[in-house]
Design a protein around this motif. Sequence first.
Motif, PDB file in Angstrom:
ATOM      1  N   GLY A 114      33.116  10.548  26.911  1.00  0.00           N
ATOM      2  CA  GLY A 114      32.356  10.408  25.695  1.00  0.00           C
ATOM      3  C   GLY A 114      30.916  10.107  25.072  1.00  0.00           C
ATOM      4  O   GLY A 114      30.413   9.320  25.624  1.00  0.00           O
ATOM      5  N   LEU A 115      30.390  11.403  24.593  1.00  0.00           N
ATOM      6  CA  LEU A 115      29.304  11.206  24.256  1.00  0.00           C
ATOM      7  C   LEU A 115      28.813  11.128  22.262  1.00  0.00           C
ATOM      8  O   LEU A 115      29.617  12.039  21.900  1.00  0.00           O
ATOM      9  N   ILE A 116      28.748  10.129  21.905  1.00  0.00           N
ATOM     10  CA  ILE A 116      28.401   9.641  20.261  1.00  0.00           C
ATOM     11  C   ILE A 116      26.957   9.123  20.179  1.00  0.00           C
ATOM     12  O   ILE A 116      26.924   8.114  20.253  1.00  0.00           O
ATOM     13  N   ILE A 117      26.478  10.082  19.309  1.00  0.00           N
ATOM     14  CA  ILE A 117      24.808   9.459  18.539  1.00  0.00           C
ATOM     15  C   ILE A 117      25.066   8.685  18.050  1.00  0.00           C
ATOM     16  O   ILE A 117      26.086   9.487  16.612  1.00  0.00           O
ATOM     17  N   VAL A 118      24.745   7.816  17.385  1.00  0.00           N
ATOM     18  CA  VAL A 118      25.006   7.132  15.859  1.00  0.00           C
ATOM     19  C   VAL A 118      23.084   6.421  15.510  1.00  0.00           C
ATOM     20  O   VAL A 118      22.647   6.069  16.942  1.00  0.00           O
ATOM     21  N   THR A 162      25.176   9.440  11.378  1.00  0.00           N
ATOM     22  CA  THR A 162      24.147   8.432  10.464  1.00  0.00           C
ATOM     23  C   THR A 162      24.725   7.326  10.232  1.00  0.00           C
ATOM     24  O   THR A 162      25.354   7.148   9.413  1.00  0.00           O
ATOM     25  N   LYS A 163      23.550   6.621  10.525  1.00  0.00           N
ATOM     26  CA  LYS A 163      23.035   4.959   9.865  1.00  0.00           C
ATOM     27  C   LYS A 163      22.648   5.363   7.939  1.00  0.00           C
ATOM     28  O   LYS A 163      22.288   6.143   7.750  1.00  0.00           O
ATOM     29  N   PRO A 164      23.548   4.515   7.912  1.00  0.00           N
ATOM     30  CA  PRO A 164      24.520   3.157   7.341  1.00  0.00           C
ATOM     31  C   PRO A 164      25.948   3.792   8.081  1.00  0.00           C
ATOM     32  O   PRO A 164      25.889   5.176   7.541  1.00  0.00           O
ATOM     33  N   VAL A 165      26.389   3.279   8.656  1.00  0.00           N
ATOM     34  CA  VAL A 165      27.941   4.003   9.173  1.00  0.00           C
ATOM     35  C   VAL A 165      28.884   3.347   8.346  1.00  0.00           C
ATOM     36  O   VAL A 165      28.778   1.826   8.679  1.00  0.00           O
ATOM     37  N   HIS A 166      29.953   3.700   8.505  1.00  0.00           N
ATOM     38  CA  HIS A 166      31.167   3.426   7.670  1.00  0.00           C
ATOM     39  C   HIS A 166      31.833   2.819   8.857  1.00  0.00           C
ATOM     40  O   HIS A 166      31.991   3.648   9.933  1.00  0.00           O
TER      41      HIS A 166
END
Length: 228
Positions: free
Chosen positions: A76-80, A102-106
């Motif tokens: 799996g690929l997740i962009i943060v 998207t940052k800021p991340v909860h």
Amino acid sequence: MTGKRLIVVEDEAPLRDLYARALEQAGYQVRTAGGALACRRLLREAPADCLLLDIGLPDLDGLSLAREFSDTPGLGLIIVSRRDAAEDRIAALELGCDDYITKPVHLGELCARVMAVLRRRSPRRRLALGPFRVDLEAHTVTADGVEAPLTRGEFAILALLIAAGGKVVAREALFERISRKPDEGDLRTVDILISRIRRKLAGAPGGDRLIVTAPGFGYRTGLEAVAC
Ligand code: CA
């Protein structure tokens, strides 16, 4: 879902540690990398189930890294990323990324999104065998939309037969699965449970082929299982 292997690729150490701690607390095995090269090295050492990729990395941007690994089966690929432009999201999705955060991340949301991606990618979680739908996580079997009231032992036997993919499973192996003390008891317990499963699922068309007897040896499924 616990025990799945993640790699957090993030060059900002405090963020990296923050994500890693939250994901570890959620039950994942987490490795961390400060850049693309370190991520490649970690993947060479051992496979992962999901990568969390920052875009702005010092050596290679996260989207290029995603492109590199987009064909890796089961990954799996997740962009943060701090970038929230539509073009970046679209580029990520076109590369085959599973999600974009998207940052800021909860942190709670991060864990939930990771879980959702892994669940979607998890192979053979829900299976169709003829008219039956088997959910291996919820431990349910439905026939034409109606749930069959299988007991824990009955479901365990059915799941073991399905996992064998049509090959015959010996009664001894089935008995081991349901008995805490394999030395005690009687192999006929297996036959009794099988007949109960058959009775509960007999009404559905093809129900008689769900479990086939291999006389003198064991049982197998007579219906092909396909992911659904
Ligand atoms: Ca960065």
